[in-house]
Design an enzyme around this catalytic site. Structure first.
Site, PDB file in Angstrom:
ATOM      1  N   ARG A  76      -0.959  -2.225   5.781  1.00 18.46           N
ATOM      2  CA  ARG A  76       0.284  -1.966   5.044  1.00 18.46           C
ATOM      3  C   ARG A  76       1.240  -1.232   5.975  1.00 18.46           C
ATOM      4  NH1 ARG A  76       1.835   2.902   1.660  1.00 18.46           N
ATOM      5  NH2 ARG A  76       3.588   2.165   0.430  1.00 18.46           N
ATOM      6  N   HIS A 120      10.523   2.261   3.005  1.00 17.64           N
ATOM      7  CA  HIS A 120       9.731   3.500   3.038  1.00 17.64           C
ATOM      8  C   HIS A 120      10.668   4.607   3.537  1.00 17.64           C
ATOM      9  CE1 HIS A 120       5.346   5.012   3.209  1.00 17.64           C
ATOM     10  NE2 HIS A 120       6.108   6.081   3.414  1.00 17.64           N
ATOM     11  N   GLU A 165       7.157   4.990  -3.139  1.00 13.44           N
ATOM     12  CA  GLU A 165       7.385   6.291  -3.773  1.00 13.44           C
ATOM     13  C   GLU A 165       8.862   6.587  -4.039  1.00 13.44           C
ATOM     14  OE1 GLU A 165       5.358   9.432  -1.696  1.00 13.44           O
ATOM     15  OE2 GLU A 165       3.396   8.524  -1.972  1.00 13.44           O
ATOM     16  N   ASN A 295      -0.455   5.606  -5.035  1.00 14.47           N
ATOM     17  CA  ASN A 295      -0.733   6.605  -3.994  1.00 14.47           C
ATOM     18  C   ASN A 295      -1.264   7.859  -4.667  1.00 14.47           C
ATOM     19  OD1 ASN A 295       0.411   4.785  -2.260  1.00 14.47           O
ATOM     20  ND2 ASN A 295       2.153   6.060  -1.672  1.00 14.47           N
ATOM     21  N   TYR A 297      -3.067  11.772  -3.842  1.00 13.23           N
ATOM     22  CA  TYR A 297      -3.527  12.812  -2.911  1.00 13.23           C
ATOM     23  C   TYR A 297      -4.132  14.022  -3.608  1.00 13.23           C
ATOM     24  CZ  TYR A 297      -1.167  10.268   0.797  1.00 13.23           C
ATOM     25  OH  TYR A 297      -0.800   9.291   1.686  1.00 13.23           O
ATOM     26  N   GLU A 373      -2.150   4.312  -0.799  1.00 12.73           N
ATOM     27  CA  GLU A 373      -2.287   5.481   0.078  1.00 12.73           C
ATOM     28  C   GLU A 373      -3.265   6.459  -0.534  1.00 12.73           C
ATOM     29  OE1 GLU A 373       1.256   7.663   1.213  1.00 12.73           O
ATOM     30  OE2 GLU A 373       2.353   5.802   1.524  1.00 12.73           O
TER      31      GLU A 373
END
Ligand code: FCB
Length: 480
Positions: A76, A120, A165, A295, A297, A373
């Site tokens: 990606r 991005h 995002e 994504n 985290y 991600e």
């Protein structure tokens, strides 16, 4: 129990143009908002910029060879808009197009599926000068650019991701100002949210007009897993509702055909009347999504704030006196969560991955998902043997991939996983001090070294089985 993934589960790794390419003034590329922002004194840690980054623009062939060493099935990456279409409008730049064509062809030859992100965060500076994402015209310019990319690269791309995002683009770029273009205008941030959503819809439609209805379209969201500090407190639960609306539902609901949440519009009434929303926009935004990019985290913990002084703002989104949480007027407090933490200061909690995937799958059962991600920054050390024994990162990846596997077993339709990131790179406001790569980059020599986490990940891809945590003990270090 060994966690096993099916053979059609897609294993990849992710990067983004401004974070790795460098060569910012070569091949006809013009500045993006991140060039301007990173060159503005005081904006990034140590004044770091993406001028050289990983020099991927010149080293991409060697980087593909590294991907092959890891056995990646998919890669990606994002296209730098101002490299292929300087200024963001008008004719394409043949040199920029040739760069990505070469990359795409080589990936395909290497058996690596390209998953392409069109945006991005590196908006051509000229479009920001004309108003940026708060200006509706940017959405149309984005769709034109998407159409041109579809025309150029149509048959080479496995999945098209419109935006990465948009939460960060809108709120960090236009409300808290910790990302480019660094504006702190709450109403403009909400207009940016809408124009990003609209840009996604227009781009998805344009790509399918060029390439046919079957073309795989996605968008990547950084959805927040929001927990109340006190689950018995109505105030804390309302804080969760508000933040969920601003962070998650403002994207998910229009994208999936439900329009903007009414409670959000009430919450932000004192900031904007939503005058930017025109008839037909919500229909345009709701293009069919083939896969949702997720994504993940860390988690977020909130509580209602009615106290004296400043509310705690441990939301993990950088330091700014302006909040990204538009319209909350300091009524919501972001509570420091228990550790352990990564080098970003983000709490490590793999249960959040499972919770997020299960809640999405409960709400949108027919929507396939892909982890686009997930990963962690740690202060890596190069050992005397030249290797990077990044056991913390291995442990992080192990636990989060295990959570993905658990969610799949519990019924979530997750089709792939992309580790962030292939290479250490320019981590936005944190410059080069935060290393996320499964491959180390020495910023003096630009030499690359596969870390233990990279070898560990290679073992996982090879077998489809989650290896033991200790990469040395597990003997999954092919080629090292
Ligand atoms: C995400 C970004 C990505 C990288 C990681 C750490 O928010 O999409 O570019 O910076 O965080």
């Amino acid at each position: 129990m060994t966690r096993t993934f099916p053979s059609d589960f897609l294993w990849g790794s992710a990067t983004a143009s401004y974070q790795i390419e460098g060569a910012v003034a070569e091949g006809g590329r013009t500045p993006s908002i991140w060039d301007t922002y990173s060159h503005t004194p005081g904006r990034t840690l140590n004044g770091d910029t993406g001028d050289v980054a990983d020099d991927h623009y010149h080293r991409w062939q060697a980087d593909i060879a590294l991907m092959q060493q890891l056995g990646l099935q998919a890669y990606r990456f994002s296209i730098s808009w101002s490299r292929v279409q300087p200024g963001g409008r008008g004719p394409l730049n043949p040199e920029g197009v040739a760069f990505y064509r070469g990359l795409l062809d080589a990936l395909i030859r290497a058996g690596i599926k390209p998953v392409v992100t069109l945006y991005h965060w590196d908006l051509p500076q000229e479009l920001e000068d004309a108003g940026g994402w708060p200006n509706r015209e940017t959405a149309y310019a984005f769709a034109d650019y998407a159409r041109l990319m579809a025309r150029e690269f149509g048959d080479k791309v496995t999945v098209w991701t419109t935006l990465n995002e948009p939460w960060c683009s809108a709120y960090l770029g236009y409300a808290s100002g910790v990302h480019a273009p660094g504006r702190t205008e709450p109403a403009a941030a909400l207009a940016a949210v809408h124009h990003l959503n609209l840009g996604h819809g227009l781009a998805a439609r344009a790509i399918r007009e060029e390439l046919g209805e079957d073309t795989q379209i996605s968008i990547t969201l950084n959805l927040h897993v929001i927990r109340p500090d006190d689950a018995g407190s109505p105030g804390d639960l309302d804080a969760v509702r508000r933040i969920d609306a601003l962070a998650n539902r403002v994207f998910l609901e229009p994208l999936l055909g439900e329009g903007y949440p009414a409670d959000l519009r009430d919450d932000v009434e004192h900031v904007t009347d939503f005058g930017f929303l025109q008839d037909g926009d919500e229909e345009l935004i709701a293009q069919r999504l083939d896969v949702l990019g997720v994504n993940y985290y860390s988690t977020t913990r909130v509580r209602a704030f009615a106290g004296q002084g400043e509310p705690e703002q441990a939301d993990g989104h950088g330091n700014s006196s302006a909040t990204p949480w538009v319209g909350t007027n300091g009524q919501v407090e972001f509570v420091q969560q228990p550790g352990p933490y990564t080098a970003m200061g983000w709490n490590i909690d793999a249960t959040g991955m499972h919770e997020l995937l299960m809640s999405l799958s409960a709400r949108y059962p027919s929507l396939p998902m892909m982890i686009t991600e997930n990963g962690a920054a740690f202060h890596d050390v190069v050992s005397d043997d030249g290797a990077v024994h990044d056991l913390d990162r291995v442990r992080y990846l192990h636990d989060h991939i295990d959570a993905v596997g658990q969610a799949r077993e519990d019924g979530a339709d997750v089709r792939g996983y992309f580790v962030w990131s292939l290479l250490d790179n320019f981590e936005w406001g944190f410059g080069y001090e935060r290393r996320f790569g499964v491959i180390r980059v020495d910023y003096d020599t630009l030499e690359r070294t596969i870390k233990d986490s990279g070898w560990w990940y290679a073992g996982l891809i090879q077998t489809g089985q989650l290896p033991e945590i200790d990469p040395l003990a597990s003997g999954v270090a092919p080629g090292r």
